[in-house]
Design a protein around this motif. Structure first.
Motif, PDB file in Angstrom:
ATOM      1  N   LYS A  26      51.179  85.005  40.731  1.00 31.64           N
ATOM      2  CA  LYS A  26      51.280  85.193  42.177  1.00 31.64           C
ATOM      3  C   LYS A  26      50.064  85.943  42.692  1.00 31.64           C
ATOM      4  CE  LYS A  26      55.310  83.305  42.623  1.00 31.64           C
ATOM      5  NZ  LYS A  26      55.418  81.988  43.253  1.00 31.64           N
ATOM      6  N   GLN A  27      49.660  85.607  43.912  1.00 32.79           N
ATOM      7  CA  GLN A  27      48.552  86.306  44.553  1.00 32.79           C
ATOM      8  C   GLN A  27      49.060  87.632  45.101  1.00 32.79           C
ATOM      9  OE1 GLN A  27      45.068  85.225  45.063  1.00 32.79           O
ATOM     10  NE2 GLN A  27      45.158  87.430  45.307  1.00 32.79           N
ATOM     11  N   VAL A  28      48.342  88.680  44.811  1.00 36.67           N
ATOM     12  CA  VAL A  28      48.629  90.006  45.354  1.00 36.67           C
ATOM     13  C   VAL A  28      47.343  90.512  45.984  1.00 36.67           C
ATOM     14  CG1 VAL A  28      49.266  92.387  44.756  1.00 36.67           C
ATOM     15  CG2 VAL A  28      50.422  90.468  43.620  1.00 36.67           C
ATOM     16  N   LEU A  29      47.463  91.215  47.093  1.00 34.47           N
ATOM     17  CA  LEU A  29      46.302  91.865  47.688  1.00 34.47           C
ATOM     18  C   LEU A  29      46.633  93.323  47.928  1.00 34.47           C
ATOM     19  CD1 LEU A  29      46.829  92.353  50.968  1.00 34.47           C
ATOM     20  CD2 LEU A  29      46.250  89.941  51.084  1.00 34.47           C
ATOM     21  N   LEU A  30      45.598  94.127  48.039  1.00 33.72           N
ATOM     22  CA  LEU A  30      45.765  95.532  48.401  1.00 33.72           C
ATOM     23  C   LEU A  30      45.376  95.668  49.854  1.00 33.72           C
ATOM     24  CD1 LEU A  30      44.244  97.407  45.314  1.00 33.72           C
ATOM     25  CD2 LEU A  30      46.601  96.612  45.675  1.00 33.72           C
ATOM     26  N   LEU A  31      46.321  96.086  50.670  1.00 34.13           N
ATOM     27  CA  LEU A  31      46.110  96.247  52.105  1.00 34.13           C
ATOM     28  C   LEU A  31      45.836  97.715  52.412  1.00 34.13           C
ATOM     29  CD1 LEU A  31      46.346  94.983  54.998  1.00 34.13           C
ATOM     30  CD2 LEU A  31      48.734  95.746  54.945  1.00 34.13           C
ATOM     31  N   HIS A  32      44.692  97.971  53.042  1.00 38.90           N
ATOM     32  CA  HIS A  32      44.336  99.329  53.462  1.00 38.90           C
ATOM     33  C   HIS A  32      44.705  99.474  54.938  1.00 38.90           C
ATOM     34  CE1 HIS A  32      41.415 100.361  50.094  1.00 38.90           C
ATOM     35  NE2 HIS A  32      41.757  99.106  49.843  1.00 38.90           N
ATOM     36  N   THR A  33      45.422 100.535  55.268  1.00 34.84           N
ATOM     37  CA  THR A  33      45.743 100.797  56.672  1.00 34.84           C
ATOM     38  C   THR A  33      45.554 102.275  56.971  1.00 34.84           C
ATOM     39  OG1 THR A  33      48.096 101.077  56.150  1.00 34.84           O
ATOM     40  CG2 THR A  33      47.413  98.913  56.938  1.00 34.84           C
ATOM     41  N   PRO A  34      44.863 102.571  58.074  1.00 32.05           N
ATOM     42  CA  PRO A  34      44.786 103.974  58.488  1.00 32.05           C
ATOM     43  C   PRO A  34      46.110 104.364  59.143  1.00 32.05           C
ATOM     44  CG  PRO A  34      43.544 102.582  60.007  1.00 32.05           C
ATOM     45  CD  PRO A  34      44.066 101.690  58.918  1.00 32.05           C
ATOM     46  N   GLY A  35      46.600 105.544  58.811  1.00 33.84           N
ATOM     47  CA  GLY A  35      47.826 106.022  59.438  1.00 33.84           C
ATOM     48  C   GLY A  35      47.622 106.196  60.932  1.00 33.84           C
ATOM     49  N   ARG A  36      48.540 105.686  61.715  1.00 33.39           N
ATOM     50  CA  ARG A  36      48.382 105.739  63.173  1.00 33.39           C
ATOM     51  C   ARG A  36      48.478 107.162  63.703  1.00 33.39           C
ATOM     52  NH1 ARG A  36      53.064 104.309  61.595  1.00 33.39           N
ATOM     53  NH2 ARG A  36      55.004 104.936  62.592  1.00 33.39           N
ATOM     54  N   LYS A  37      49.120 108.062  62.970  1.00 28.38           N
ATOM     55  CA  LYS A  37      49.227 109.466  63.379  1.00 28.38           C
ATOM     56  C   LYS A  37      48.270 110.353  62.584  1.00 28.38           C
ATOM     57  CE  LYS A  37      54.075 108.931  64.599  1.00 28.38           C
ATOM     58  NZ  LYS A  37      55.446 109.246  64.232  1.00 28.38           N
ATOM     59  N   SER A  38      48.233 110.146  61.266  1.00 27.95           N
ATOM     60  CA  SER A  38      47.451 111.028  60.390  1.00 27.95           C
ATOM     61  C   SER A  38      45.990 110.611  60.254  1.00 27.95           C
ATOM     62  CB  SER A  38      48.066 111.061  58.987  1.00 27.95           C
ATOM     63  OG  SER A  38      47.898 109.792  58.349  1.00 27.95           O
ATOM     64  N   GLY A  39      45.718 109.315  60.430  1.00 25.04           N
ATOM     65  CA  GLY A  39      44.376 108.804  60.193  1.00 25.04           C
ATOM     66  C   GLY A  39      44.061 108.631  58.714  1.00 25.04           C
TER      67      GLY A  39
END
Length: 137
Positions: A26-39
């Motif tokens: 299966k394809q897996v990716l790593l998603l990076h997201t900045p926290g909307r409150k913490s950054g």
């Protein structure tokens, strides 16, 4: 002590995006997201169903009663995010699709068919899971 996700991320990076065991094939990716409150930058390993040159990921949280935080973080994001895919770090455009949207049923159906564990996740909650379409730049 490393969390489950930390261990998956470490294995993913050590093997250029290839995971065995439960994710074999299966394809897996790593998603990076900045926290909307913490950054703060968060990284989440997600099963990614290929779809028309993009990938569909799902905010199932394994059937938890609430959406994972990465969904709201993406919705608050203005512009691209970062993903890791098959050993490469890329910029990606992401569109969150919530239940009730015109194309949610189709997109969720693609992810559900790709990841059979979805049927089990659905039995754990009444919530319908948001999905996101991720398109590498």
């Amino acid at each position: 002590m490393a969390s489950f996700n930390d261990t998956v991320i470490e294995n993913y990076r050590a093997n250029d995006g290839e995971l065995g065991g439960h994710w074999e094939g299966k394809q897996v990716l790593l998603l990076h997201t900045p926290g909307r409150k913490s950054g703060k930058n968060f990284v989440n390993p997600l099963v990614a169903a290929p779809y028309e040159g993009s990938y569909i990921v799902c905010g199932s949280a394994g059937g938890a009663p609430e959406d994972p935080q990465w969904v709201a973080n993406l919705e608050a994001l203005d512009g691209p995010t970062t993903i890791e895919l098959n050993g490469d770090t890329l910029q990606a455009d992401v569109r969150v699709v919530r239940p009730g949207s015109d194309d949610w049923e189709k997109l969720y159906g693609v992810w559900r068919e790709y990841w059979p564990d979805a049927a089990d996740y659905e039995t754990k909650t009444d919530r319908k899971f948001p999905v996101a379409v991720v398109t590498a730049r």
